[in-house]
Design a protein around this motif. Structure first.
Motif, short mmCIF file in Angstrom:
data_model
loop_
_atom_site.label_atom_id
_atom_site.label_comp_id
_atom_site.label_asym_id
_atom_site.label_seq_id
_atom_site.Cartn_x
_atom_site.Cartn_y
_atom_site.Cartn_z
N TRP A 114 -3.99 -0.80 -6.52
CA TRP A 114 -4.22 -0.28 -5.17
C TRP A 114 -5.05 0.99 -5.13
O TRP A 114 -5.80 1.20 -4.17
CB TRP A 114 -2.87 -0.03 -4.47
N LEU A 115 -4.92 1.84 -6.13
CA LEU A 115 -5.58 3.14 -6.05
C LEU A 115 -6.70 3.32 -7.06
O LEU A 115 -7.52 4.22 -6.91
CB LEU A 115 -4.55 4.27 -6.23
N GLY A 116 -6.74 2.52 -8.10
CA GLY A 116 -7.77 2.69 -9.12
C GLY A 116 -7.71 4.10 -9.68
O GLY A 116 -6.65 4.62 -9.99
N MET A 174 6.91 12.56 4.27
CA MET A 174 7.46 11.54 3.38
C MET A 174 6.37 10.76 2.64
O MET A 174 6.65 10.13 1.63
CB MET A 174 8.29 10.54 4.19
N SER A 175 5.13 10.77 3.15
CA SER A 175 4.09 9.96 2.51
C SER A 175 3.10 10.83 1.76
O SER A 175 3.12 10.90 0.54
CB SER A 175 3.39 9.08 3.55
N GLU A 223 0.83 -1.21 0.00
CA GLU A 223 0.00 0.00 0.00
C GLU A 223 0.87 1.27 0.00
O GLU A 223 0.63 2.20 -0.76
CB GLU A 223 -0.91 0.00 1.23
N LEU A 224 1.91 1.27 0.84
CA LEU A 224 2.80 2.43 0.90
C LEU A 224 3.55 2.61 -0.42
O LEU A 224 3.77 3.74 -0.87
CB LEU A 224 3.79 2.28 2.06
N LEU A 225 3.92 1.50 -1.04
CA LEU A 225 4.61 1.59 -2.33
C LEU A 225 3.68 2.21 -3.38
O LEU A 225 4.10 3.07 -4.17
CB LEU A 225 5.08 0.20 -2.78
N ALA A 226 2.40 1.80 -3.38
CA ALA A 226 1.44 2.37 -4.34
C ALA A 226 1.31 3.88 -4.14
O ALA A 226 1.29 4.65 -5.10
CB ALA A 226 0.07 1.70 -4.18
N ALA A 238 -5.74 12.98 -1.86
CA ALA A 238 -4.87 11.86 -1.49
C ALA A 238 -5.66 10.86 -0.67
O ALA A 238 -6.18 11.19 0.37
CB ALA A 238 -3.70 12.38 -0.67
N PRO A 239 -5.77 9.60 -1.16
CA PRO A 239 -6.52 8.64 -0.37
C PRO A 239 -5.78 8.34 0.94
O PRO A 239 -4.58 8.11 0.93
CB PRO A 239 -6.57 7.39 -1.27
N LEU A 240 -6.49 8.38 2.04
CA LEU A 240 -5.87 8.06 3.32
C LEU A 240 -5.47 6.58 3.31
O LEU A 240 -6.14 5.75 2.74
CB LEU A 240 -6.85 8.31 4.46
N LEU A 241 -4.38 6.28 3.97
CA LEU A 241 -3.93 4.89 4.05
C LEU A 241 -4.95 4.07 4.84
O LEU A 241 -5.39 4.48 5.90
CB LEU A 241 -2.56 4.84 4.75
#
Length: 699
Positions: free
Chosen positions: A689-691, A440-441, A222-225, A649-652
């Motif tokens: 992951w994000l569509g 960083m994210s 998820e973080l990589l996406a 930005a989609p929340l994790l």
């Protein structure tokens, strides 16, 4: 009117509509819809072996059923499992319950076992007729809605897991480096299968606190996406063009520094140089300027504006409230207008509350280019505002603005002479410092400049946490401050009485303080007042005629009255941590010793909740905005910092920035490598992951 459904397509059922509402459209969406918790239906426990308070599944025969009406209507069912008996108690029940739970029926029931005077009970247990094999894995309980029953969702997820393409998008090189960070070498398919259907002997703690290696694998993906989407957005932006704005010796920025009544701090000089370097390039600047309350961001913004104006272009500054926009306007006019007048240029003012004639006058100045700097609220981005040549957009308190608003401001610059699309340089400002992991994210696509020192002469603010029972003492403190010629803010959370929340309101507090402080002018400020009224109140407070200002949070940012030395925040337990820090920053702006009183009201006969106590403790222990931000991230998660950026930005969903820093470090290193060496797999990974949500990250 909705279009009729095609003849060959059946209308969606209620559960299908509910799934769409939850975003469960693709097979991969369902595969990534992970359980909230698990129920253990893999074993039957004998009552004689069970402990009170334990979640148990028992199997036995119904020996008695009765409906009683004392103390209220309830269904009581006695179940005998051969080792002991237990009562199943239902306060809401239907005829179908009584039919299934008839005397002599063999039943399997699951719930929390409670002891008591009348024997052991299961309150509202899950139950069904006994028989059939016991499952060999824990039963998942998914996040859902009323229209989407768990059995339906479990079946849908199981089907999607079988159909979804779960082939690896991570190349072998990244799988190797991930194996060093995550314990064990789990494939995505293995991790998902395991998390949907874990075996009965797994540690539930490791599943629920998400420290299990299967969870770690998913969080890393998820973080990589997220990082891939951010780096892609940055790369696409770097391919766009913006006007180059060089600085010249003796130009407007130097002239501005010469007339300022103060010198810049080393931090202000450093960030001004970073911004000037960005502006001299033809790649659009996309920089976040962060600095604690009172660190002097406005003068840095003024220097950036001076660079754009000196190069022959226009600049716009947008603030979220009229009060804040007016503060900026007042300062910038004072600093820049004397320097612009000889050039035939002006500073324009634009808000939604302007009279039509005045507004049209400003629109004409902007369109002609005579307005070199435009200051205002979101009115700046409306369609009828036509800039002649906008090169720099400044956005203050950027988390208050949504993605669409930022995009609208960036679209105000047309094509260059060759017909290539251009966009303005963008400098966003925030007084809510961004913790490192968040920068960083969620802000990985931004360059970040930090003003990490306060101007000299600022006095530290003493913060006291007091109960509302000491209200009379606080009012005495106000009397003493006003007698010394100082001014005071009193902030309330609501304007009028609310039946839902028993909170004092600004109107009642204004009346109370006016009565308690005869001879002192007590003002009232709230968001429902007409702009002219607000302006009159603020100018009286700024001018020193008004001793006390009772306000809602409209004074949260931007208000600068050096003579104000005391801030009282009523119902402080109701405010967020960064909001409390912003409000506190309205005092301590002059040489006088300043204080902030956080007045809380405990619930009737109770204590404050843990979160509220932690917030107030953090405020009392530190004035450092960066430390406040770090604690806020721990207490509340990322939502508060992102503000309206959440709409983009989609929340994790899985990763937690307070505990998963090691996975974020891995993703930050992996993303640029993957984009450079495996671009097709990178695209597949983002899509999985994000569509479509990744498009928002470009704002």
């Amino acid at each position: 009117m909705t279009a009729p459904a095609p003849a060959d397509r059946k209308p969606l059922s209620a559960p299908q509509k509910a799934m769409h509402k939850l975003g469960l459209v693709r097979d991969i969406d369902l595969a990534l819809h992970l359980p909230l918790r698990y129920e253990d239906e893999t074993r039957i426990v004998k009552l004689r072996d069970a402990r009170d308070g334990q979640m148990v599944q028992i199997e036995g025969t119904v020996t008695d059923v009765e409906v009683t009406y004392r103390p209220r209507r309830q269904l009581l069912v006695t179940l005998d499992d051969g080792s002991d008996t237990c009562t199943l108690r239902f306060f809401s029940f239907y005829p179908s319950h009584q039919k299934t739970l008839a005397v002599g029926a063999r039943i399997r029931a699951r719930g929390e076992l409670r002891g008591g005077f009348v024997g052991r009970t299961l309150l509202h247990p899950a139950f069904k007729l006994a028989g059939g094999e016991l499952p060999d894995a824990l039963t998942p309980v998914y996040p859902t809605s009323a229209q989407l029953p768990q059995p339906y969702l479990r079946k849908a997820v199981a089907g999607a897991l079988g159909r979804a393409d779960l082939s690896e998008t991570l190349p072998p090189e990244l799988l190797r480096s991930l194996g060093e960070v995550v314990r064990g070498s789990w494939t995505l398919r293995q991790a998902l299968q395991y998390l949907h259907h874990p075996g009965p002997d797994v540690s539930l703690d490791a599943l629920e606190d998400r420290s299990h290696p299967a969870w770690q694998r998913l969080k890393a993906e998820e973080l990589l996406a997220q990082q891939l989407a951010q780096f892609t957005a940055k790369r696409e932006r770097d391919a766009l063009r913006a006007p180059a704005l060089p600085t010249r010796a003796g130009g407007l920025p130097e002239q501005l520094l010469g007339v300022l009544p103060f010198g810049l701090t080393a931090a202000q000089r450093r960030v001004s140089e970073e911004i000037a370097r960005d502006l001299s390039r033809t790649v659009p600047m996309h920089r976040l300027l962060q600095g604690d309350v009172g660190s002097g961001k406005t003068v840095v913004a003024a220097l950036a504006a001076a660079i754009a104006i000196d190069a022959g272009w226009q600049c716009a500054l947008m603030a979220p409230t009229e009060i804040l926009a007016e503060q900026h306007f007042g300062k910038l006019v004072g600093w820049l207008e004397p320097l612009l007048a000889p050039l035939g240029k002006r500073v324009a003012w634009l808000t939604g509350s302007q009279k039509k004639k005045q507004r049209q006058e400003m629109l004409d100045l902007i369109a002609s280019g005579e307005a070199a700097l435009v200051v205002g609220t979101h009115a700046v981005i409306q369609d009828q505002v036509q800039f002649k040549n906008l090169a720099l957009a400044l956005i203050d308190e950027q988390h208050r603005f949504g993605v669409a608003q930022r995009l609208a401001l960036r679209s105000k610059l047309g094509a260059d002479e060759q017909g290539a699309a251009q966009e303005p340089h963008l400098l966003m400002m925030t007084a809510t410092p961004i913790p490192r992991t968040l920068a960083m994210s969620y802000y990985a696509d931004l360059d970040v400049s930090t003003i990490d020192e306060l101007p000299p002469g600022r006095t530290p603010i003493v913060t006291k946490v007091v109960s509302d029972s000491r209200r009379a003492e606080v009012i005495e403190r106000i009397r003493a401050q006003v007698a010394q010629g100082r001014q005071v803010y009193w902030v309330c959370p609501l304007i009028e009485e609310s039946e839902a929340l028993d909170l004092s309101n600004a109107t009642a507090t204004h009346a109370e303080l006016s009565e308690a402080l005869p001879g002192v002018l007590v003002g009232l400020l709230h968001s429902r007042m007409a702009p002219a009224e607000k302006k009159a109140v603020m100018s009286m407070f700024s001018g020193g005629q008004m001793g006390v200002l009772v306000s809602t949070t409209v004074i949260e940012v931007g208000v600068d009255v050096p003579n104000a030395s005391l801030m009282v925040i009523e119902h402080a337990e109701r405010f967020g941590l960064s909001q409390l820090h912003q409000l506190r920053g309205r005092v301590g702006r002059g040489a006088a010793a300043s204080a902030c009183v956080l007045m809380y009201t405990p619930p009737d006969g109770g204590r404050l909740g843990e979160t509220a106590r932690e917030r107030l403790r953090a405020m009392a222990e530190t004035n450092d905005g960066f430390e406040i931000a770090r604690r806020d991230l721990e207490i509340r998660g990322p939502g508060e910092f992102l503000g309206a950026r959440q709409s983009g930005a989609p929340l994790l969903r899985f990763a937690d920035l307070t505990t998963d820093g090691h996975l974020l470090d891995w993703a930050r290193e992996a993303a640029p490598w993957m984009l450079a060496h495996r671009p097709v797999q990178a695209e597949q990974h983002i899509a999985r992951w994000l569509g479509t949500r990744s498009a928002y990250l470009k704002a």
